[in-house]
Every structure is written in C-alpha cells, then in structure tokens.
Design an enzyme around this catalytic site. Sequence first.
Site, PDB file in Angstrom:
ATOM      1  N   THR A 206       0.857  -1.190   0.000  1.00 38.21           N
ATOM      2  CA  THR A 206       0.000   0.000   0.000  1.00 38.21           C
ATOM      3  C   THR A 206       0.890   1.237   0.000  1.00 38.21           C
ATOM      4  OG1 THR A 206      -0.034   0.034   2.390  1.00 38.21           O
ATOM      5  CG2 THR A 206      -1.819  -1.136   1.320  1.00 38.21           C
ATOM      6  N   GLU A 351      -6.117  -3.229  -0.672  1.00 37.09           N
ATOM      7  CA  GLU A 351      -6.570  -4.308   0.222  1.00 37.09           C
ATOM      8  C   GLU A 351      -7.848  -4.988  -0.274  1.00 37.09           C
ATOM      9  OE1 GLU A 351      -5.524  -1.360   1.073  1.00 37.09           O
ATOM     10  OE2 GLU A 351      -4.473  -1.324   3.006  1.00 37.09           O
ATOM     11  N   LYS A 460     -12.157  18.644  11.228  1.00 42.43           N
ATOM     12  CA  LYS A 460     -13.150  18.718  12.289  1.00 42.43           C
ATOM     13  C   LYS A 460     -13.170  20.145  12.825  1.00 42.43           C
ATOM     14  CE  LYS A 460     -15.137  15.667  15.616  1.00 42.43           C
ATOM     15  NZ  LYS A 460     -15.011  14.515  16.476  1.00 42.43           N
ATOM     16  N   TRP A 465     -17.891  17.789  11.093  1.00 41.93           N
ATOM     17  CA  TRP A 465     -17.002  17.392  10.006  1.00 41.93           C
ATOM     18  C   TRP A 465     -17.223  18.245   8.757  1.00 41.93           C
ATOM     19  CZ3 TRP A 465     -13.766  13.758  11.770  1.00 41.93           C
ATOM     20  CH2 TRP A 465     -14.219  12.885  12.776  1.00 41.93           C
TER      21      TRP A 465
END
Length: 563
Positions: A206, A351, A460, A465
């Site tokens: 990754t 993944e 945040k 958010w």
Amino acid sequence: MDSNSGNPGQEPPGQDGRLADWTRRPLMQDWPLTVDRILEHAKALHGRQEVVTRSLEGPIVRTSYAEIYRRAKRCSNLLQHLGVRPGDRVATLAWNTGRHLETWYGIMGIGAICHTLNPRTFADQQRYIITHAEDKVILVDLPLLPALLALRAHLPSVTHIVVLGDPGSVPEGPGLHAYESLLAQASEDVAWGGFDENAPAGLCYTSGTTGNPKGVLYSHRSNFLHTFMTLAQDVMGLSARAVVLPIVPMFHANAWGLTFSCPAAGAKMVMPGQRLDGAALQELIETEGVTFAAAVPTVWQGLLDHLRATGAQIGSLRRIMIGGAAAPEALLRAYRDDYGVEVTHAWGMTEVSPVGTVSTATDEIAALDADAQLRFNLKQGRAPLGVELKLKDEAGQALPEDGVQFGRLMVRGPAVARRYFKDEGGEILDEDGYFDTGDMATIDPHGFMQITDRAKDVIKSGGEWISSIEIENIVAGHPKVELCAVVAIPHPKWDERPVLLVKLRADQAATRDDFLDYLQGRIARWWMPDDVVFLSEIPLGPTGKVDKKRLRADLRGFTAPPT
Ligand code: AMP
C-alpha cells in the site's frame, strides 16, 4: 429422525438410505481457481486476440494471447533456472506492456509470487519494500534500471536482476541478465498450476500514507473471484469485442484487475507503456479503436486538457472507469456531455483487490433526468456481488444507511485482505470480519456509497465534520484551476479549519476572493475555507493522488488571516 445423529464414522441414515451417502460426497468437480487457467483459456479461445504495446523504445509492438502464453511458459522456465521455487517472491518494476503481462503469468503459473514494485516510490521506501518482501529476482524495464542499481548494495535478498530488454541494450554485470537472451534459451515445456487455489499469487504494498508500507498478499482464488466480479456488466462489462486501455499501472493494485479480466474475457489489450500524457493516450485510443479505459482522475484531466486544446477526438471510447480518487463533477460532465462517454466512477483499494464499489445506475436511477442521475454517478457507488459494506461510528456502532450520517467504511469479501504480509499491523478485521478501510463515507437507501474523506484527512471544525473532497470537487470545476486540495490547519477556537490550495492553469491569474466568491452558495457558510493559497505545484503520491500528508507538512505553522 435427525439425519445428523449416529456415531462418528457411521453412515448417517437418510430418508431412503441412499440420499445421505450422496450428500457426504462433493457432487461438483474440484477445479482449483488458479490464475494460470485464465491465460490457458485466453490462449485456447482467444489465441489470435491482440495485445498491443507502445514499447518503451517507442514503436508499437503487436502480439497475441497465444504468443503471450508461449513466452510466459518460457519465462517460467527461465525463472526456475534462476532458482525460483513456489512461494518465492519475484518482483517486477515495469510499466504496462505485453512483456510485463507475460512475466506475471510466468511467475504465478509456477506458484511463485509476483510482487509489483512502483517506480514512483522514493528510494528509501523502495529498499524497505524489496527487503521486507525478500524479493529473490527482480524483472525491470531498462529505463528503470539505474535507480534499481543504485540500491543494489542494500538489497541482500536479491540474487538476480533481469532487464526486460534485448541483449545489446543491457549493461553487463554479476547477476544481471537480459530477459530476451535468457528467454531465447528457455523451453516452453513447464507445468503450471496443480497447487491449492489459496496459494499466494501476488504481492502489492500500500502507498504507506502512515508508517511503513504494508504488503497485501493476494491468493490465486481471490484474484480469480475478483476477475469474475469485475467482468459483470455493471462493474466493467468486458467482452471479447472490447478494446481495453489499462492506463492504471499494473503496479497499482493489478491495474484494477484488468491484467486478469482482459484475458478472461478475450478483450484486446492496448498497453500504453510509460507515456501517459494526453497526446499519447488520445493517439492510442483513436488508432487502436479503444472502447474501455481505466485511470485516476489526474490522468483523465490530462487527456481532457489535450482534447480541448487540440480539438482531437476519442470517438471509439464508449466507457471509462475513474477511480483511485474522487471524480470531480466537471470531469464527469465533460466526458459524458462533450464526448458521449459513459463514466463509471469506482472506489477501491489495494486491500480490496481493488474494486469495492461502482456507480452504475439501477433501473430506478436510470429513469431519472440527466442531472439527477449525475448526483448518483458522482458517488462512489454500489458494492458488486462479493463485496459487503457497512458504516461504523467512532464507538464502533453500526450507522444507518440514510445517505446523511457518515462513519468509517468497513468492507468484507473473498477478495478483501484478512491480514497484511508477515502479519504487519496485527489483527485488521473487526469481530464480524470487516476490514476498516480508513475512509469516511455515507451509504444511501439505494446502496450508493459516497466517500466524504480519508479518515486522516477529515477536517473537524467546532466538533462538526467538513468534507475536503466535496469542496475540492466544486473548485475543480473552476475554469482557471488545474489542480486543488483542501487540508486542515489547526485553529485555536474551532480545532481545525479548511484551507484551499490551488494550482492555476498556465497563464491564469486569480485572487483569494475569486475562489471564496465562487464557493459562495455552493457550500455551507461554515465550510468556507479560511484562506486560499496559490501553489506552483501540488505534490502527487506514487499512484497519482494528491499527497495531502506532504501538503500538511508544508503548511505547518501557517495561520490564516483573521476574517
Ligand atoms: P490505493 O490502495 O492506493 O488504491 O488507495 C485506496 C484509497 O484511495 C481508498 O482508501 C480511498 O481513500 C481512495 N480512493 C479510491 N478510489 C476513490 C474514489 N473513487 N473516490 C475517493 N477516494 C478514492
């Protein structure tokens, strides 16, 4: 009477005494799902189908699945001759070419593990990845050889480097070979498969946005099942009449599975080599009659800029897949409305093998007007068979799929990682077997998932958010913008506030207020960036996505002017 009763080893009595016996024996054949069968199939049924490559040397090279098969077999022999055994890692450091494709099947066919290396990874990380994987042999494109040789002294596991080129072009040295001269000596006679379908087939690290990169070890079975999944009409819908341009590199999560699904479907492949600029791609699309192509948004933007600047066409292209990062609305509209191309927006990750969701319309959505359809097309989409999604809040509780509440996106399925290579990172699944993607998302009542942010990129502000992706998608539609990003900066009162970073197109000028005015009315007032910073470059990571980690580091200490 309970048919499961009785002593161990004793025939469980069935209703008529025979049925029970049948149920204990598998009635269907055991046919291990190993990927060598994919190329066997392509050779047998699509042997004459073309695989076309823009070679690294420049000229177009034409081969076929039958020829790729024969050369892959010889590649297997070549590797065995170099001491490669089942389970050994053989790395490839190469662009998308027919030759690269044959090496994959040559490696996997004999049970070795094909480890794709990303040439854009910086040297220290490359050394870490090769050493961690314990690669034994590396197959490398000639232009990428110097960078590899510079690391050679620090790669103790590597016994041979094979350069994917002709003898004359390859420098001499111990353990250094020219692929074509080894291949010329190798026989086609080698057995493929014959091992368990759960045997490892491929390894991909990754991007490593936090800590060291981690390896995802795909099995033959997971690749095979992922192939079936991607072939579905609502996923990629490939067929023997498709002409596919995998722009997404083979080292970026198996070119999203196209290295398997194209030969499985018998589709013609057009491999772009190392030239991914708009002019090179447009030429390939037109001359080869490409019908389907897949790439990250920055590449699609590059092609679009070229088309607009030159008036060139992409008439054969019917469907494109945009993934790896969110597809901005302006990009989607341009391909759909100006070029008549169906856009499939997709989400995935290394993944997940990698395809996780696709934004193809259901019948209900297809019945809506074009603008309403676009709202769904902009989302990352629905999970195909073999992928299950759920949302969790910060306390680990499941969230409703109302398209409003967002939480951590969790995923499970037979082509989703169970653990990382060598157990790095320990247990990665929750109690129900779901993998935490690290993405924040909503899921609506139609099952359409929408990514709001990478969890580490969320902003945040005052306990609420702000979605950086949503603001970026709007700003990307501004005609003066080449690339943009929204990142958080610390704020004494609100904890974090968004800052907009913009790279303007060449010869364009704009002010902070131009952008704040542009956003007015398009986002909530409290989402408005505290500042706009103009940059001459926005850094991209190794898979072509904006590198927000670096941007945040560059902005350390930055304070926005008081508003
Ligand atoms: P990689 O494993 O390098 O392909 O990165 C996977 C990550 O890319 C995902 O976890 C997402 O954060 C991001 N990503 C992939 N596709 C999309 C998409 N269509 N929209 C937004 N983010 C995406």
